[in-house]
Design an enzyme around this catalytic site. Structure first.
Site, PDB file in Angstrom:
ATOM      1  N   GLY A  72      33.830  87.137  42.021  1.00  0.00           N
ATOM      2  CA  GLY A  72      34.146  85.896  41.315  1.00  0.00           C
ATOM      3  C   GLY A  72      33.122  84.848  41.681  1.00  0.00           C
ATOM      4  O   GLY A  72      31.939  85.146  41.790  1.00  0.00           O
ATOM      5  N   ASP A 116      31.105  94.391  57.220  1.00  0.00           N
ATOM      6  CA  ASP A 116      30.087  93.936  56.260  1.00  0.00           C
ATOM      7  C   ASP A 116      29.284  92.792  56.855  1.00  0.00           C
ATOM      8  O   ASP A 116      29.018  91.792  56.186  1.00  0.00           O
ATOM      9  CB  ASP A 116      30.742  93.506  54.953  1.00  0.00           C
ATOM     10  CG  ASP A 116      29.725  93.360  53.827  1.00  0.00           C
ATOM     11  OD1 ASP A 116      28.654  94.004  53.907  1.00  0.00           O
ATOM     12  OD2 ASP A 116      29.975  92.603  52.874  1.00  0.00           O
TER      13      ASP A 116
END
Lengths: 329, 340
Positions: A52, A163
């Site tokens: 997004g 990550d």
């Protein structure tokens, strides 16, 4: 049937609306959903990604800058995406000076989830690329200490980040303060469990993940931190510098092709290792990571260790000699 | 993992030593063992079945580095546990008792969750978290007794959320409802319920569970499992007991660490006396572990014969009759203790 269903949805929506007023985000009657519902004023779009968008906003009440991450909910057959659930749930339990603070959570028209975070000036990737990498040895050391503090805290809470990379390391400019962000791939770890393969950006991915092992743990984060460490020193991604077909070959070129002696279990993990790539003699970290003091290079070599079981932990890293001469003013 | 391997090696070494001691030739030609240390160890071996000696052996097996690390993790978990408003779930038990219809409906809903859990072979943590979300939601909402579908919808949403937190692969929302569901909810409806649950729980879905403590407590238990097979067996049985507690409202009174401690003592067939409780952590209340243990004894229909016997007992020169006598003695000791 239609009437009954309508009744469910009606009472359900009413319950939802009432609850929304009591939940983390307060809602004033009559206001339209979106930014107003989150009590923020949108200034501009700060970033866009597969998830997004991230908006730079002003908090209506405090006037402070905040970042609102708006995540689009697609694939209704799955309901709320697991990444959102994990990121929010884990951040709600992680309270540390070097971890980004989640201020509010809200949802809009059952289409977006809005996460409001404290705002930081830029990320480490931007810092390295746009301002020249932190040539100042003190800055590198300070940044590394803060990153490791946050990682050690996560691991003590049994949370893997999975990550870690410069763009997920945020920086407060005036305070030179580091905060870890983006826990969308984070999850609680268990010693006896198999995890999703192939996570994270490739240049920061640990060799045990690249070898398709699904039994990995906290060590994957330490490998990523090691890559970040090297990048701060040399000014670009370490495994971008090494000319190679893929990341795994680059790792083997740098550190030497693993053997059963250097990485016990590797032949079972990669039966086709000898076919996959040639036998490389290690080029050595010192070939690429120049201008790093010997104790720093020693710490880096323990982070970028092929065998996960021998890789240094975040907690042990904080006690390494590299940090003993730091004066925190 | 390394820590576990180290401990196994230490245990194997100890058992080898134990066997060699027992097989010593006692003929007059054999010289008396000159090493006082060996004599001391021999003395401890002879009294292995006593609690005092077992505690001393725990010291022998201790690994200071790993113990420090485990201790900090345990303390961190206990802090998180305390932070997660345990008081709320205590009052849930009281509230539920006032509504007979909800007790039955809740049990039916949880049974449904456990069936789906078994069908998809989810982790034990997923089952426990589903019920945790379910319970916490009931605390903050009143549901009308005349309709059954809201609880079913709540069950589906809680199971979906727990699976997304814990499992690698999560079935589609429709697939979650294939097991004995009286209602079939559209994904959009379940998603709305998911949002409702998450907002109601203030997005705090990373809940501390008893499973977070099990491995840490096993490492602290004297005469603990000596092989991987035994370890996985203990964990499996403890998990089974923990999941069964979800069905009994009375267990809502206890914190996850208390449930984990009591379940482990129960599975390894030991009394929940002061020494056993204290060896877990000083922050874990002895009285609550004993109370929880007693409740497990009353509520959980698990026959003693199915429980795990500590390996060390089997190594001692005891006849089957002696073993049974010992079990009876432990049972009597347990009963006597609870009468006090």
């Amino acid at each position: 049937m239609w009437n009954e269903e309508s009744d469910w949805i009606g009472s359900f929506d009413a319950l939802l609306a009432r609850l929304a007023e009591c939940s983390m985000c307060s809602r004033r009657s009559g206001e339209r959903p979106g930014a107003a519902q989150m009590d923020v004023k949108i200034l501009d779009v700060a970033a866009e990604g597969g998830y997004g968008r991230v908006f730079r906003c002003l908090d209506v009440h405090t006037g402070a800058l905040v970042a609102m991450k708006q995540i689009t909910m697609v694939r209704l057959s799955q309901g709320i995406p697991a990444q959102i659930i994990r990121e929010v749930s884990l951040l709600r339990e992680l309270h540390h000076a070097n971890i980004v603070k989640l201020l509010r959570v809200g949802f809009t028209e059952n289409r977006y989830v809005n996460l409001v975070f404290e705002h930081l000036d830029y990320d480490l990737h931007q810092f390295i690329v746009n301002r020249g990498y932190p040539k100042d040895a003190t800055t590198v050391k300070s940044f590394m200490f803060q990153i490791l503090s946050a990682v050690a805290y996560c691991h003590s809470r049994k949370v893997l980040h999975r990550d870690l990379k410069p763009s997920n390391v945020l920086i407060n400019h005036s305070k030179r303060l580091i905060k870890l962000a983006d826990f969308g791939l984070a999850r609680e770890f268990a010693d006896d469990f198999l995890y999703t393969e192939k996570l994270g950006t490739s240049w920061y991915r640990a060799p045990e993940i690249l070898c398709h092992s699904r039994q990995y743990s906290t060590q994957v984060d330490l490998w990523s931190v090691g890559c970040i460490f090297a990048e701060m020193v040399i000014g670009q991604p370490l495994f971008q510098v090494i000319n190679c077909r893929d990341e795994l070959e680059g790792i083997f070129k740098l550190l030497g092709t693993p053997t059963e002696e250097t990485w016990p279990g590797i032949t079972k993990l990669m039966p086709n290792l000898h076919i996959y790539c040639s036998k490389f003699d290690p080029l050595g970290l010192e070939t690429f990571v120049t201008d790093l003091e010997p104790s720093g290079l020693n710490l880096l070599s323990m982070m970028l260790c092929l065998d996960p079981s021998k890789r240094i932990s975040a907690e042990a890293s904080l006690k390494h000699a590299y940090f003993t001469d730091v004066n925190w003013i | 993992m390394v820590y576990m391997i180290d401990r196994v090696f230490i245990l194997v070494f100890f058992y080898t030593f134990l066997i060699s001691i027992m097989s010593l030739d006692s003929s007059s030609n054999h010289p008396i063992i000159p090493d006082l240390y060996c004599s001391e160890v021999t003395s401890e071996v002879i009294h292995l079945d006593s609690d005092d000696e077992a505690m001393k052996l725990n010291v022998l097996w201790g690994d200071s580095d790993h113990d420090d690390s485990d201790e900090s993790i345990l303390l961190s978990l206990l802090e998180s546990e305390h932070d997660q408003v345990q008081e709320q779930t205590k009052s849930l038990g009281q509230q539920l008792r006032k509504k007979t219809w909800l007790i039955n409906a809740r049990e039916e809903a949880i049974n449904w969750i456990l069936k789906v859990h078994a069908y998809y072979s989810f982790k034990p943590e997923t089952a426990y978290l589903s019920v945790d979300y379910f319970n916490r939601f009931l605390l903050s909402h009143t549901l009308t007794p005349d309709k059954a579908w809201p609880l079913q919808l709540l069950s589906v949403a809680c199971l979906a959320l727990a699976a997304k937190m814990e499992e690698r692969k999560v079935p589609l929302l429709l697939d979650l409802q294939v097991i004995e569901s009286r209602f079939l909810f559209k994904p959009k409806t379940v998603q709305r319920m998911e949002l409702l649950v998450m907002a109601s729980l203030k997005w705090r879905l990373r809940t501390i569970t008893p499973f977070d403590f099990v491995h840490l407590f096993i490492a602290k238990l004297p005469c603990s499992a000596s092989t991987w097979r035994d370890l996985s067996y203990i964990v499996s049985r403890v998990s089974d007991v923990i999941i069964r507690t979800c069905l009994v409202m009375d267990f809502l009174e206890f914190s996850p660490s208390t449930i984990a401690a009591a379940a482990l003592l129960w599975v390894t067939n030991q009394c929940a006396d002061e020494k056993k409780s204290e060896c877990f952590h000083k922050n874990i209340g002895i009285e609550m572990v004993q109370k929880c243990y007693k409740l497990m004894k009353q509520k959980l229909i698990i026959r003693r014969s199915g429980l795990y016997w500590p390996k060390t007992l089997q190594l001692l020169p005891r006849s089957p009759t002696c073993v049974l006598d010992h079990a009876a003695a432990m049972q009597e000791s347990s009963d006597a203790h609870h009468k006090l």
